[in-house]
Design a protein around this motif. Structure first.
Motif, short mmCIF file in Angstrom:
data_model
loop_
_atom_site.label_atom_id
_atom_site.label_comp_id
_atom_site.label_asym_id
_atom_site.label_seq_id
_atom_site.Cartn_x
_atom_site.Cartn_y
_atom_site.Cartn_z
N ILE A 1 56.93 102.72 97.85
CA ILE A 1 56.98 104.24 97.97
C ILE A 1 56.65 105.05 96.66
CG2 ILE A 1 58.79 104.12 99.84
CD1 ILE A 1 61.13 104.33 97.77
N LYS B 1 56.87 108.38 93.64
CA LYS B 1 57.81 109.35 93.17
C LYS B 1 56.57 110.07 92.05
CE LYS B 1 61.13 111.67 91.33
NZ LYS B 1 61.37 112.79 92.30
N HIS C 1 64.22 111.79 95.01
CA HIS C 1 63.07 112.03 96.05
C HIS C 1 62.17 110.98 95.90
CE1 HIS C 1 64.73 116.01 97.55
NE2 HIS C 1 65.36 116.02 96.37
N SER D 1 58.45 109.82 98.35
CA SER D 1 57.30 109.90 99.51
C SER D 1 56.79 108.57 99.89
CB SER D 1 56.34 110.96 99.17
OG SER D 1 56.76 112.02 98.66
N THR D 2 56.45 108.35 101.24
CA THR D 2 55.41 107.30 101.48
C THR D 2 53.90 107.56 101.14
OG1 THR D 2 54.75 108.45 103.74
CG2 THR D 2 56.82 106.94 103.65
N GLN E 1 52.74 110.74 102.73
CA GLN E 1 53.47 111.95 102.37
C GLN E 1 53.16 112.29 101.03
OE1 GLN E 1 57.37 110.37 103.13
NE2 GLN E 1 57.58 111.14 105.26
N THR F 1 53.47 116.27 99.28
CA THR F 1 54.44 116.32 98.05
C THR F 1 53.92 117.00 96.90
OG1 THR F 1 55.90 114.82 99.04
CG2 THR F 1 56.10 115.36 96.62
N TRP G 1 66.64 106.59 104.59
CA TRP G 1 65.37 107.58 105.16
C TRP G 1 66.07 108.40 105.98
CZ3 TRP G 1 60.12 106.09 104.41
CH2 TRP G 1 60.07 104.83 103.64
N SER H 1 63.21 115.19 107.04
CA SER H 1 63.30 116.20 106.38
C SER H 1 62.24 117.26 106.89
CB SER H 1 62.36 115.84 104.80
OG SER H 1 62.62 116.78 103.87
N LYS I 1 60.59 111.36 108.22
CA LYS I 1 61.49 110.77 107.59
C LYS I 1 60.88 110.46 106.07
CE LYS I 1 64.42 108.72 111.05
NZ LYS I 1 65.79 109.33 110.83
N PHE I 2 61.73 110.74 105.16
CA PHE I 2 61.58 110.49 103.56
C PHE I 2 62.41 109.64 103.01
CE2 PHE I 2 58.92 114.19 104.64
CZ PHE I 2 58.14 114.35 103.43
N HIS J 1 64.99 108.42 100.20
CA HIS J 1 65.79 108.93 99.21
C HIS J 1 66.63 108.04 98.58
CE1 HIS J 1 65.88 113.01 101.76
NE2 HIS J 1 64.64 112.87 100.91
#
Length: 111
Positions: free
Chosen positions: A3, A5, A34, A36-37, A40, A44, A70, A73, A78-79, A81
């Protein structure tokens, strides 16, 4: 699974110096870090970092995270966190995220 950041240069430098972080100001306000995949991350960057220079894309390994949730949002997606400090030991790699003519230039392969 990786994932991602996005950090500003000073945030990334502080994490490296301290060995961990509770995140950027938005993370501190929300009470989680926070992420993101891969799918995503571009949105972002466009939504929250538009026009910013000096950014870093940090890839993190989910297997090393104990308190990752997950959560739904924007748009029902699904994000990831993280409800714990983000530690350097969880970082798979870090790459500069330069600003190009059409937005931020992401690595071709985000693995």
């Amino acid at each position: 699974m990786l994932i991602y950041k996005i950090f500003r240069s000073d945030e990334w430098a502080t994490m490296q110096a301290d060995g961990e972080t509770l995140g950027a100001p938005v993370d501190l306000a929300d009470g989680f870090v926070h992420f993101s995949t891969a799918e995503q991350a571009r949105e972002t960057a466009a939504r929250h970092f538009s026009g910013e220079t000096g950014l870093w894309l940090i890839a993190a390994e989910t297997d090393a995270m104990d308190r990752l949730e997950w959560e739904t949002s924007r748009g029902g997606a699904k994000f990831p966190h993280l409800y714990a400090p983000f530690r350097m030991a969880q970082v798979a790699w870090a790459k500069e995220l330069p600003l190009g003519a059409d937005g931020h230039a992401f690595p071709v392969k985000m693995t």
